[in-house]
Design an enzyme around this catalytic site. Sequence first.
Site, mmCIF file in Angstrom:
data_model
loop_
_atom_site.group_PDB
_atom_site.id
_atom_site.type_symbol
_atom_site.label_atom_id
_atom_site.label_comp_id
_atom_site.label_asym_id
_atom_site.label_seq_id
_atom_site.Cartn_x
_atom_site.Cartn_y
_atom_site.Cartn_z
ATOM 1 N N GLU A 51 -16.776 3.795 2.669
ATOM 2 C CA GLU A 51 -16.288 2.638 3.422
ATOM 3 C C GLU A 51 -14.851 2.845 3.875
ATOM 4 O OE1 GLU A 51 -15.141 -2.108 3.052
ATOM 5 O OE2 GLU A 51 -15.983 -1.078 1.305
ATOM 6 N N ASP A 71 -1.218 3.094 -9.135
ATOM 7 C CA ASP A 71 -0.181 2.581 -8.243
ATOM 8 C C ASP A 71 1.061 2.295 -9.078
ATOM 9 O OD1 ASP A 71 1.392 1.334 -6.397
ATOM 10 O OD2 ASP A 71 -0.036 -0.232 -5.867
ATOM 11 N N ASP A 113 5.236 1.403 -9.174
ATOM 12 C CA ASP A 113 6.379 0.866 -8.449
ATOM 13 C C ASP A 113 7.508 1.886 -8.460
ATOM 14 O OD1 ASP A 113 7.818 -1.023 -7.044
ATOM 15 O OD2 ASP A 113 8.652 -1.923 -8.859
#
Length: 504
Positions: free
Chosen positions: A130, A196, A198
């Site tokens: 997708e 992920d 920061d």
Amino acid sequence: MGIKMPESSSPREPSSPARDDDVSLPDAPVESPSRPNSSNQPGVTLEDLFDDNDQDLEEEILASDAANLPSSPPQTAPSSSEEAIPTTHQEAYSDPNLMLQFYSRLFPFRSLFQWLNHSPKPGPDFANREFALTLPNDAYLRYQSYPTADTLRKDILRHNPSRFEIGPVYTTNPRDRKTLKKSSMFRPLSKEIVFDIDLTDYDDIRTCLVDIALREDFGFEHIIWIYSGRRGVHAWISDKEARELDDDKRKAITGYFEVLKGGVQGGKRVNLKRPLHPHIVRSLDILRPYFQQVLADQEPFKSQAGQDRLLQLLPDKALNEALAKKWASSPDRPSSRKWADIDAMAETGVSKTLNTKALLEAKQDILLEYTYPRLDVEVGKKRIHLLKSPFVVHPGTGRVCVPITAAGDMQRAEAFDPLSVPKVTELLREVDQFGSGEDGENKANGFVEDGVTMRKLSDWEKTSLKPYVELFDAHVKTLLKSEMIRVKRERDDDGVTGSDAMEF
């Protein structure tokens, strides 16, 4: 190969708040056309810790269908990038003309295809993948899919999205999901595990810490770190064993790295069981020298609020009162001195009830709170979570989401400077200016000598994007080689030969 799963210290399930630059998607997409910003240690296999039953995701997936929005009309790229490059101080980095030139001239579609397909030959790993596109008018298209790199490129040029995200590989082509007789026939099969983190001043250290743990504790090999374009970095893990993990096992892996919990107002953010897990011991060893840099550069304890926070995390009332009194007489005392004051004051015997073991553990927790990676753990927990593609442009900064490092090369991570990452406007200028110097007619025409022949350059080779694409291609080459060896081994084990073998 089984994935090594180190023994976990304790289960944790906090949620990390989304950052303002987080363009990854929630588990369920938006229903309306507009979308808001969104040491090697012995272990056991993950298979021994969890049942093999996947979560029942069919209703969740189908409920998340967005409206099939009309396509944007085809556009033609301007003949010169000068027409598209903004000259005002507030550069419009998501300008449609600018983006169209970027996609048509610079985006490495072939590299992205091979990375996601795990083979040079088109296959279901790409065809059933997708893609989600954010159009210039903020309309949002989910469940887009493409059989080849060329069809992806053509559709991206047709829709000209401000960015696009990558989702999982499904059991069938996502475009055909509504034609299936049963909704249960459409479900996610695989997706890279993504972390992920920061970004702060010391993320080369934090990236190193997570990369080492992923390789040594879990046995993953094919890890590439991608800059988010602003204040984040994403680790994509492409090992087949990682791609095929169900959501429970993904949650276990992300939980392994989830040391920080909650916000500052909620009290302690680090609550670890003792004895410490080997991963935490290793983390302390790696982070301890850089804690001193944090104290010097960021002065977390110099202000009254920072000082109060430090005292809140210490375990002894009498010690705290003595420290507060000492610091009241020296309001500008630097953080490094205040940190040293803790042990110095404790050694004077100011507290008759001080538990030195509890003080040591509190100081370890403080060090971790101020230096351990801040992870958005929700990104990696579910296969259906989408995350923006490498090499797209961050609409706020104009910087390209380039790879930082791969193959465990942490020296490259240490040298990475987010401010040196090229902006889309700079790249298009570099293309136009290529060959205007003293390199002669061949370079001006886009040719370079390749051995005894002349080779035409791709436009990205004419820009400062070149080393990033080459780093990405080297990672993809290693991944494809590993996949080829794995397929050959599986073929030999199954006795498959000749035309039945997977072609590379």
